[in-house]
Motif scaffolding. Structure first.
Motif, mmCIF file in Angstrom:
data_model
loop_
_atom_site.group_PDB
_atom_site.id
_atom_site.type_symbol
_atom_site.label_atom_id
_atom_site.label_comp_id
_atom_site.label_asym_id
_atom_site.label_seq_id
_atom_site.Cartn_x
_atom_site.Cartn_y
_atom_site.Cartn_z
ATOM 1 N N LEU A 53 -25.524 6.713 16.275
ATOM 2 C CA LEU A 53 -24.111 7.073 16.263
ATOM 3 C C LEU A 53 -23.452 6.649 17.575
ATOM 4 C CD1 LEU A 53 -24.286 10.608 14.627
ATOM 5 C CD2 LEU A 53 -23.861 8.408 13.531
ATOM 6 N N LEU A 201 -15.202 12.593 19.316
ATOM 7 C CA LEU A 201 -16.223 12.540 18.262
ATOM 8 C C LEU A 201 -15.659 12.339 16.856
ATOM 9 C CD1 LEU A 201 -18.598 15.428 19.417
ATOM 10 C CD2 LEU A 201 -18.991 12.965 19.608
ATOM 11 N N ASP A 202 -14.343 12.389 16.713
ATOM 12 C CA ASP A 202 -13.753 12.279 15.381
ATOM 13 C C ASP A 202 -12.655 11.218 15.368
ATOM 14 O OD1 ASP A 202 -13.167 12.837 12.708
ATOM 15 O OD2 ASP A 202 -11.707 14.378 13.246
ATOM 16 N N PRO A 203 -12.889 10.112 14.651
ATOM 17 C CA PRO A 203 -14.091 9.788 13.868
ATOM 18 C C PRO A 203 -15.206 9.258 14.774
ATOM 19 C CG PRO A 203 -12.549 7.982 13.744
ATOM 20 C CD PRO A 203 -11.862 9.059 14.538
ATOM 21 N N TYR A 243 -25.914 14.029 5.788
ATOM 22 C CA TYR A 243 -24.539 14.367 6.173
ATOM 23 C C TYR A 243 -23.646 14.348 4.939
ATOM 24 C CZ TYR A 243 -20.173 14.345 8.820
ATOM 25 O OH TYR A 243 -18.928 14.655 9.321
ATOM 26 N N GLU A 245 -20.459 13.828 4.372
ATOM 27 C CA GLU A 245 -19.382 12.859 4.184
ATOM 28 C C GLU A 245 -19.929 11.427 4.217
ATOM 29 O OE1 GLU A 245 -16.244 13.456 3.597
ATOM 30 O OE2 GLU A 245 -16.212 15.627 3.885
ATOM 31 N N PHE A 269 -17.320 7.346 10.077
ATOM 32 C CA PHE A 269 -17.505 8.643 9.438
ATOM 33 C C PHE A 269 -16.511 9.659 9.986
ATOM 34 C CE2 PHE A 269 -21.538 6.565 8.911
ATOM 35 C CZ PHE A 269 -22.015 7.007 7.684
ATOM 36 N N ASN A 271 -15.576 13.270 11.287
ATOM 37 C CA ASN A 271 -16.441 14.210 12.014
ATOM 38 C C ASN A 271 -15.596 15.332 12.606
ATOM 39 O OD1 ASN A 271 -18.883 15.182 13.128
ATOM 40 N ND2 ASN A 271 -18.560 14.049 15.016
ATOM 41 N N GLU A 272 -14.763 15.910 11.755
ATOM 42 C CA GLU A 272 -13.785 16.892 12.224
ATOM 43 C C GLU A 272 -14.439 18.087 12.896
ATOM 44 O OE1 GLU A 272 -10.083 19.571 10.405
ATOM 45 O OE2 GLU A 272 -11.172 18.155 9.137
ATOM 46 N N GLY A 274 -17.360 18.104 14.421
ATOM 47 C CA GLY A 274 -18.237 17.727 15.524
ATOM 48 C C GLY A 274 -19.713 17.859 15.212
ATOM 49 N N LEU A 276 -21.704 15.509 13.998
ATOM 50 C CA LEU A 276 -22.372 14.293 14.457
ATOM 51 C C LEU A 276 -22.162 14.125 15.957
ATOM 52 C CD1 LEU A 276 -21.342 11.895 11.549
ATOM 53 C CD2 LEU A 276 -23.353 13.374 11.727
#
Length: 374
Positions: A53, A201-203, A243, A245, A269, A271-272, A274, A276
């Motif tokens: 990631l 971290l998002d996305p 995961y 999503e 991806f 990652n709302e 967090g 990941l």
């Protein structure tokens, strides 16, 4: 004579023990195993790779001016907003520099205005032949110098204001803040290096290397409409959790790694929450086609030896049989079967190490799982 008699007694005891042991085996409970049926599943053409990631935004924050650190305005692990003040450096000297620059600017403006008035006066005198041309030339030069001084004064004020703004270190974007390496009261500056890391971290993206042949198959599937970049990538975390999503394959590199004959692909991806984490190692599954019905069994039922893949089948009388099978690929936790099994046949998924062909077992049917459940 004595030794021969002892041997005869020993043989007799063994002969008596064997039927007793056999009777004990016959009375023992049957080995317990778990079985699953070979079923038709809607499976995609898939390929699995190791990936990592990678956060879209990652920055190491540093001080741009020197001074005493007055405040650290966050806790490690906080989610901070864009523009939020994170550190505050003592501003007194920088405020004084701004005031000094403002004074110098006013003085330069006054000198420019005075030089402009004198230039206009000399121009009027020269037009009436009341003053020589040299006087006007001198006035023009004086005005030019005054305008240059004014520009320098304006730049000095701007520089002082910028330095003052640097006494507050702010977040350039929303993200998760790390651990500060300095505390309030420390003397910091540009030479202090990295103060803290901010990560968005998002996305987040997963990067993985795909063999060129696989990439070609995927590209052809995209062109034919059998595959899509949307929701084409799934990831499995280090603890085996898949995961929730799916990710969109939004980039692949324009050059091939000659050492591995592979191409780098990135998948985006959401990652709302967090879940990941940046730099996390994951297993990536690329789904290259739309799902199609195929005969499949749970992946854990497959065993292998020097001759290839086989499974242990339990028939209607709960007797174990070994069956050679053809497994072209693994998809979504299932082994696709193209030869060796019929739909509905029961294969052992748990307890296969306790039994052998021809043996009767106590078989419990596992809860049905489909590719959609995975």
């Amino acid at each position: 004579m004595g030794k021969a008699w002892m041997r005869a007694v020993a043989v007799g005891m063994v002969g008596l023990a064997a039927p007793a042991a056999l009777a004990q085996q016959e009375g023992a409970p049957l080995p317990a195993v778990t079985v699953s049926a070979a079923t038709t599943q809607e499976l995609s053409q898939t390929a699995r790779f190791s990936g990592r990631l990678d956060a879209d935004n990652r920055v190491a924050l540093a001080a741009r001016v020197s001074g005493l650190l007055l405040e650290v305005l966050f806790e490690a692990g906080d989610t901070v907003e864009e523009g939020q003040v994170l550190y505050r450096i003592e501003p007194d000297l920088f405020e004084a520099s701004v005031q000094e620059a403002e004074g110098a600017l006013r003085s330069a403006q006054a000198q420019r205005d005075l030089a402009e008035i004198e230039r206009d006066r000399q121009r009027e005198l020269v037009s009436r032949d009341a003053a020589p041309q040299a006087a006007l030339d001198n006035a023009e030069a004086t005005l030019g110098r005054a305008e240059g001084d004014l520009i320098r004064a304006e730049a000095a004020l701007q520089s002082a204001q910028i330095n003052l703004s640097y006494t507050e270190i702010t977040a350039p974007f929303q993200g998760v803040i790390g651990t500060s390496v300095v505390d309030a009261g420390a003397l910091i500056g540009p030479d202090s290096g990295e103060l803290v890391t901010l990560i968005d971290l998002d996305p987040i993206h997963a990067e993985f290397q795909v063999p060129t042949a696989v990439l070609r198959d995927f590209a052809e599937a995209l062109e034919s409409g059998a595959a899509s970049r949307e929701a084409a990538v799934h990831i499995e975390l280090a603890n085996g959790t898949v995961y929730s999503e799916p990710g969109n394959a939004d980039f692949y590199d324009a050059e091939v790694d000659e050492g591995t004959d592979s191409v780098r692909i990135r998948a985006r991806f959401p990652n709302e929450n967090g879940v990941l984490l940046d730099r996390e190692l994951v297993q990536v599954e690329l789904r290259a086609t739309t799902p199609a019905p195929e005969l499949a069994i749970p992946q854990e039922a497959i065993q292998r030896d020097v001759q290839g893949a086989f499974v242990l089948v339990v028939d209607g009388s709960d007797t174990v049989d070994s069956r050679r099978v053809t497994v072209p690929r693994i998809a979504e936790g299932f082994a696709v079967i193209t030869a060796g099994l019929e739909e509905g046949e029961m294969v052992i998924t748990e307890g296969a190490n306790k039994v052998r062909p021809g043996q009767q077992v106590d078989a419990a049917v596992a809860e049905a799982v489909t590719a959609e459940d995975g």
